[in-house]
Structure formats: structure tokens, C-alpha cells
Enzyme design. Sequence first.
Site, mmCIF file in Angstrom:
data_model
loop_
_atom_site.group_PDB
_atom_site.id
_atom_site.type_symbol
_atom_site.label_atom_id
_atom_site.label_comp_id
_atom_site.label_asym_id
_atom_site.label_seq_id
_atom_site.Cartn_x
_atom_site.Cartn_y
_atom_site.Cartn_z
ATOM 1 N N HIS A 63 0.901 -1.154 0.000
ATOM 2 C CA HIS A 63 0.000 0.000 0.000
ATOM 3 C C HIS A 63 0.943 1.206 0.000
ATOM 4 O O HIS A 63 1.434 1.622 1.055
ATOM 5 C CB HIS A 63 -0.895 0.022 1.235
ATOM 6 C CG HIS A 63 -1.581 -1.297 1.507
ATOM 7 N ND1 HIS A 63 -2.539 -1.799 0.668
ATOM 8 C CD2 HIS A 63 -1.446 -2.199 2.503
ATOM 9 C CE1 HIS A 63 -2.964 -2.972 1.148
ATOM 10 N NE2 HIS A 63 -2.315 -3.233 2.262
ATOM 11 N N HIS A 277 -1.243 -12.469 4.109
ATOM 12 C CA HIS A 277 -1.046 -12.751 5.537
ATOM 13 C C HIS A 277 -1.363 -14.213 5.880
ATOM 14 O O HIS A 277 -0.462 -14.964 6.198
ATOM 15 C CB HIS A 277 -1.834 -11.803 6.457
ATOM 16 C CG HIS A 277 -1.612 -10.360 6.172
ATOM 17 N ND1 HIS A 277 -0.367 -9.792 6.185
ATOM 18 C CD2 HIS A 277 -2.482 -9.349 5.816
ATOM 19 C CE1 HIS A 277 -0.459 -8.499 5.884
ATOM 20 N NE2 HIS A 277 -1.721 -8.212 5.648
ATOM 21 N N ASP A 328 4.086 -4.300 2.210
ATOM 22 C CA ASP A 328 2.819 -3.943 2.837
ATOM 23 C C ASP A 328 2.776 -2.487 3.297
ATOM 24 O O ASP A 328 2.596 -1.583 2.498
ATOM 25 C CB ASP A 328 2.546 -4.938 3.981
ATOM 26 C CG ASP A 328 1.121 -4.865 4.508
ATOM 27 O OD1 ASP A 328 0.380 -3.958 4.115
ATOM 28 O OD2 ASP A 328 0.741 -5.712 5.341
HETATM 29 C C1 NGQ Z 1 -4.812 -2.242 4.778
HETATM 30 N N1 NGQ Z 1 -3.255 -3.367 6.190
HETATM 31 O O1 NGQ Z 1 -5.741 -2.397 4.012
HETATM 32 O O2 NGQ Z 1 -3.977 -1.338 4.635
HETATM 33 C C2 NGQ Z 1 -4.649 -3.219 5.908
HETATM 34 C C3 NGQ Z 1 -5.362 -2.720 7.131
HETATM 35 C C4 NGQ Z 1 -7.618 -3.754 7.165
HETATM 36 C C5 NGQ Z 1 -2.792 -4.462 6.790
HETATM 37 N N2 NGQ Z 1 -3.587 -5.385 7.083
HETATM 38 C C6 NGQ Z 1 -6.803 -2.516 6.945
HETATM 39 N N3 NGQ Z 1 -1.520 -4.579 7.075
HETATM 40 O O3 NGQ Z 1 -7.135 -4.862 6.998
HETATM 41 O O4 NGQ Z 1 -8.777 -3.582 7.491
HETATM 42 ZN ZN ZN Z 2 -2.383 -5.102 3.022
#
Ligand code: NGQ
Ligand code: ZN
Length: 475
Positions: A63, A277, A328
Site C-alpha cells: 500500500h 497474511h 505492505d
Molecule cells: C490495509 N493493512 O488495508 O492497509 C490493511 C489494514 C484492514 C494491513 N492489514 C486494513 N496490514 O485490513 O482492514
Molecule cells: Zn495489506
Amino acid sequence: MSFDTLTGAHFRLALTPEGWRRNLSVTFGPDGLITGLREDDNPDRLPVYENPVVPGITDLHSHAFQYAMAGLSEVRRNPVDSFWSWRDIMYFFALTLSPEDMQAIAARLYLALLKGGYTGIVEFHYVHNDLDGTPYARREELSLAIFEAARATGLDLTHLPVFYAHSNFGGLAPTEGQRRFIQDLDGYAAMLEALRAPAREAGHTLGIAPHSLRAATPEEITRLMELRADLLPDCPVHIHVAEQVKEVEDALAWNGRRPVEQLFDIAPVDRRWCLIHATHLSDDEVARIARSGATVGLCPMTEANLGDGIFRATDYLAQGGSFGIGSDSNITTFAAQELQQLEYSQRLRDRQRNVLASDAFPNVAANLWTRAMQGGARAAGRPEQGLAPGGMASFVELVSPEPEALAAVAPEAALDFHVFAGRGFHVGDVVVRGRRTVQAGHHPLEDRIHADYAAAMARISERLAARDADGRMGG
Ligand code: NGQ
Ligand code: ZN
């Protein structure tokens, strides 16, 4: 920007799928793939790499915008900080960015990734809308900012526009903080269609990504699969799954099924899929993913940073599972650091050493590097052969900072030093599909990319300060 194009190279020492090999003359086709490879003493006088060369890794999960908030969420603000309190800060930050900022951040990140051992990126892109939550006049505006960053840096892009519609299992309404991410299926289809021509022209791969089983319902995922069959048959499909214990509990509370079980219930998971993940797995889920040919997208540094848990890597690899690594949240941009963290998580849990080696590759670093290269390429929809015919002419030259001091060490140990010794190697040249994007550690546009990033950060911190009466970021 046009980069030098190489039609071949001679490697004194290169990491191939069969292990380290010496004196290889390698030729590249116009599509940036390896057309020939043989052991000789360079009769064709190809450019010679004296330093060890390793295949570039595809960073299978990023991201990009989160690179700009790395380091700004390390302050305790709650009795117990967690993934979920970090996510609130991330949402707050996401509500600050303009398209120009997005482009400057992504270019700065992609430059860093090239110098961190990566030659490709899979961008899991979910910030779509303007600040107020309405689509931009060109709804693909922010995706085009990512395209531009990839073009400027030369990193090989697989772009995944993300479908995001809900805040949790059961199709719960999205929250106000998620307004820049939200689309309906028609809007999503329109965006994919708009991106097809520019992606084709620029040589990017497009894929599909339901954000998670929290953000997309089973019906929506089924519709996305139909859309894929119409617009992008066989394209990569990525989804976040089972990262946090709370997600597993919420999944069970909703329909009695664990997240990965739910995914296999509703979707034809195969080698085109990448499960991001997959931290919390039952024995059965480990086996099902390994059997499916899907790749697990591990993001070891981010998973450690967010307190996710430890992936069952020993069990999964013993069953032949495919994995790759993703940066990530982009708190680090070094592939070596991700692989080190992955191995160390297993050592700490099992109280053993050299855990993620294999019979073919007793050196942990060579094993992890090779497998992450293969899994990353698979997840990106790219050839996964590595430095072998049919593979991508994408490689990284490892330069020792102290060649005299390391002269007594076998050159084959370069990757072990790079991954496990803090005084690791630098990158020299980085070649992406035959194009030299980094030469002797330098990118031709790096000064401009740094300046644009600094300007974006100045704008962002002003906007944050204006909104940040209660000091939610930084100090
Ligand atoms: C994200 N990031 O979409 O950026 C996610 C968090 C979620 C990570 N999981 C948001 N590292 O999963 O709701
Ligand atoms: Zn992610």
C-alpha cells in the site's frame, strides 16, 4: 525516461533455480525475458558482472501511501495499542493525500524498493475517491498516479484495484473513515475497464482484489469472479485473509466458519490467487492452501510491527506451499529484512536455528530468496523461472561494502551476509526485464524523486497539522 537496455550479460556468479552457478552468459529477448543461458568464458563479450547477482524479487503486497506514515504510529495512545488502533491512524492519514502526493510517495517508495532488492511490485490499491468520498472525474485518477510512479522508476508493476464496500462480515455499512475506499460493483467495473488500455500500453499487469472477507460479501466476490472472466480472464486475484485473531473470531461469529474456510467455500482458489497474511490457520487450512497452488503473501516486517502473529511457515513449506514477501505498510523497503524477520519468527517460536532451509538449498537465505522470487512472480502473474530460460531478465547485483575484509569468505555466502549480517551488501546495478534502472547504486531520476517527495511531505504535514488538533500523528 528511457533506461539502458541490455541484450545480455555475463555473470561470474549468479543464483539460479539450481543454486549458485559460475561464468554464465545470459541473453535477453526484446520482451525482457531470458532467451539463453550457458556456462562459458564470455566469447560474445557481454557486459560482465564481477559481483554476485541474484534474481530480483517481486514485492507482492504494497500500500504505497503508507510509506509516508512509516514511523509516525509508534507512540502509545491507548492502554493497549493494536492493529485496530493503528488502522484508525492510517485512515486519518489516508484522508490527507492528493493525487500528486500519491504519485510522489509511490515514486519515492518504488525507488527505495529497487535499491532494496525488488524488481517488481504488486500494488494493492484501495484509495480511490476524493477527500469527500466522491469519485474523481476520472475515477481511476489515483491508479494512474501509481502507473506514473512505476513508469518513472522502472519497477515492474502489477496493479490491483481493490474492491472495498463494507466494514465487517455480514455486509456491514462502511465507516466514515473508509469513504475514500468505497465503490459499488458498477463503479469498480468501470474503473477496471478504464485502466485496461493504459495498463496494456505501459506493460503493467492488472488484477482483481476484494480487500478482505470483511470488506466484500460472498455475493460480491462471486460477482467479481464473473467480472474477471469478462474483462481480465485468469488475472491474479489477491485478498487479505486471517491476519488478526479478531478477524477469525468475527468470521466464526458470523457464520461459524474460519476466514480461509469461508474463502474456499465461495471462491475457486488456485495458483492465480494470493492470500495475503494468512497468519491464523488451522491444520486443515494450511494443507488446503498448500494444495491449491495459491501463494501466501507474507509481510513479515509489517506483521511484526502490527502484532499480527506468526505464520506457520515450517508446516506450510513442508507441504510444498508457495509464498512470497510483501512490504505492505512499507516500514522497510529491504527484501533481506523481510526474509530475516520471517526466519527469525520461526526460530523464536521453535527455539531452533536455520529453520527455513531445504535439501536443495541448505543456505537459508538462498532458499528463502529463491522461493520468494518464485512466489512473488506467480502472484504478480509473471514468469517464475528466475535466472533461467523463460524467466525474467530481472536481477540485482550485490556489492560488498568491504571487499577486502570479506575476501576470505566464499562469494556464495554473499546472500547469507546480505540477509543475516547487519553489515550486509549494497545493490550495484538493478536490471528490470533487461532495462538498467539502477546503475552502480544510482537511479537517473533519484534527485527529482527525492525533491518531489520532500515537497509532498511538506504539504501533507501542513494538512495534518491543520486537522490534527489532538495530535494523532507523530509526537
Ligand atoms: C490495509 N493493512 O488495508 O492497509 C490493511 C489494514 C484492514 C494491513 N492489514 C486494513 N496490514 O485490513 O482492514
Ligand atoms: Zn495489506
